[in-house]
Structure formats: C-alpha cells, structure tokens
Scaffold this motif. Structure first.
Motif, PDB file in Angstrom:
ATOM      1  N   LEU A 154      -5.727  -6.021  -7.196  1.00 21.78           N
ATOM      2  CA  LEU A 154      -5.442  -5.112  -6.095  1.00 21.78           C
ATOM      3  C   LEU A 154      -5.722  -3.675  -6.514  1.00 21.78           C
ATOM      4  N   ILE A 155      -6.255  -2.890  -5.589  1.00 25.40           N
ATOM      5  CA  ILE A 155      -6.434  -1.446  -5.783  1.00 25.40           C
ATOM      6  C   ILE A 155      -5.807  -0.755  -4.583  1.00 25.40           C
ATOM      7  N   ARG A 156      -4.901   0.190  -4.851  1.00 26.04           N
ATOM      8  CA  ARG A 156      -4.266   0.944  -3.762  1.00 26.04           C
ATOM      9  C   ARG A 156      -4.591   2.418  -3.922  1.00 26.04           C
ATOM     10  N   PHE A 157      -5.226   2.998  -2.899  1.00 27.61           N
ATOM     11  CA  PHE A 157      -5.572   4.418  -2.872  1.00 27.61           C
ATOM     12  C   PHE A 157      -4.553   5.155  -2.012  1.00 27.61           C
TER      13      PHE A 157
ATOM     14  N   VAL B 195      -2.710   5.519   3.112  1.00 30.76           N
ATOM     15  CA  VAL B 195      -2.751   4.584   1.988  1.00 30.76           C
ATOM     16  C   VAL B 195      -3.676   3.432   2.355  1.00 30.76           C
ATOM     17  N   TYR B 196      -4.605   3.111   1.442  1.00 25.04           N
ATOM     18  CA  TYR B 196      -5.590   2.060   1.686  1.00 25.04           C
ATOM     19  C   TYR B 196      -5.569   1.086   0.518  1.00 25.04           C
TER      20      TYR B 196
ATOM     21  N   HIS C  88       0.799  -7.236   0.679  1.00 26.48           N
ATOM     22  CA  HIS C  88       1.692  -6.990  -0.461  1.00 26.48           C
ATOM     23  C   HIS C  88       2.408  -5.659  -0.266  1.00 26.48           C
ATOM     24  N   GLY C  89       3.717  -5.666  -0.395  1.00 26.79           N
ATOM     25  CA  GLY C  89       4.491  -4.432  -0.323  1.00 26.79           C
ATOM     26  C   GLY C  89       4.334  -3.682   0.991  1.00 26.79           C
ATOM     27  N   GLY C  90       4.143  -4.393   2.086  1.00 26.71           N
ATOM     28  CA  GLY C  90       4.017  -3.752   3.381  1.00 26.71           C
ATOM     29  C   GLY C  90       2.640  -3.180   3.680  1.00 26.71           C
ATOM     30  N   LEU C  91       1.675  -3.444   2.824  1.00 28.25           N
ATOM     31  CA  LEU C  91       0.316  -2.945   3.020  1.00 28.25           C
ATOM     32  C   LEU C  91      -0.650  -4.123   3.046  1.00 28.25           C
TER      33      LEU C  91
END
Length: 192
Positions: A23-26, A32-33, A44-47
């Motif tokens: 996973l990569i979260r920007f 938030v992407y 995951h985690g609401g995203l």
C-alpha cells in the motif's frame, strides 16, 4: 531485532501461503490518496486504495539512525489507464512538496481474504518531482526522503516566551523562563 508476527501469520509463512499487498498512501494538499499493488481496490483504515500497478517504487531500505535512504517513485504515461502526459502534468497544480507518503505491507489470509497484519515500511516526504521523457514516454519521477531526517534538521527556534508566542499567541509555557535562577555547582573540588 526480529519482527513479531501474529500466530496465524507465522503459520502461513511457514506453509509458504502468505498473501501480501503493498500500500502507498499520499497525503497531498487536496486530499489523501491510496494505491494498492493489486488489480482490484482495497479498503484499509477508512480509505479505498485504488489499483496502482502503474507506480513503480525503488527499494525501501530499512536503516537505523538518521542516515538518508531516499525512495524514488515513478509514474509513466499510460494512455490505456487515462494517464496522458497532460494528465501527469497536473501534479504541478498539487501541493506536494514536503507532504507525507506512507509505505505499508498488508498481510492477508489466503483462505478468507481477511487482514491479518499491517507492516509499516516507513513514512517519507516528497521532495522533488521531475518530468522526464525516456523509452517509456513521459514519466514523473518523485524523490522522497525518510521522515527520520526531520530529527536532524535545525529549526533555528529559541526557547523563549516571545518565540513561543510566535507559534501560538496564547501559549505562555516559557513566560517565567527568564526569571529562573542559575546555580553553579562545583564537582570534585572546593569552591574558590
């Protein structure tokens, strides 16, 4: 130091049946992407992490201390996925410099698809994004520095009441600092 895994993860690793997704979260200025190394979206985690097979990531080196091991992210044009050079250039409309990028591995149960464990690989900050043309066509190359470098940066702040009030006007933490007394302590010899 060895990593402690939940019992089920250890069992599946021993059997050689573990299912892992990257996973990569920007966290950019506009929102938030998330992207997952898979062909289907992942929650995951609401995203919702969208399939991000078009993003290539250089090796993430685990290291102790304040050393710098940058990570390079590359996103090449892919007209089939709607990533034309014009679309890629819109990154310059985004507030990206210094913004966090989180790298994680999610360990899934191959039988149920349930999430068993999340391993955080690191938090990085986007430094520069270069626009280049190579054999793949138009490519964005983002250089990301580890967030641990923040610990070694000098910020030039002083621990005074006036300096603290620049940060937050109502904060009076250092109000009486100038009144604190000083005492000289003589160790190992008599005072002259």
């Amino acid at each position: 130091m060895p990593v402690a895994f939940p019992a089920r993860v250890s069992e599946l690793l021993a059997e050689g049946r573990m299912d892992v997704r990257g996973l990569i979260r920007f966290e950019l200025g506009s929102g938030v992407y998330g992207f997952v190394r898979d062909k289907v979206p992942y929650e995951h985690g609401g995203l919702t992490y969208m399939p991000g097979a078009v993003i290539s990531v250089s090796a993430i080196r685990q290291q102790r201390g304040f050393g710098s091991s940058p990570v390079t992210l590359e996103l090449a044009e892919s007209p089939a996925n709607g990533l034309t050079p014009e679309v890629l250039q819109t990154i310059e409309n985004e507030e990206y410099r210094g913004r966090p990028v989180h790298f994680m591995d999610v360990w899934l149960d191959p039988d149920t698809g349930g999430e068993l464990h999340v391993r955080h690989r690191g938090i990085y900050k986007i430094g520069t994004i270069d626009h280049v043309e190579d054999k793949r066509g138009y490519v964005l190359k983002a250089t990301c520095q580890p967030k641990t470098l923040d610990n070694s940066e000098v910020n030039g702040r002083r621990r005074t009441d006036a300096d603290q009030r620049l940060r937050k006007a109502s904060d009076r933490f250092f109000e009486h600092r100038v009144n604190a007394g000083r005492e000289e302590i003589w160790w190992g010899r008599t005072r002259p």
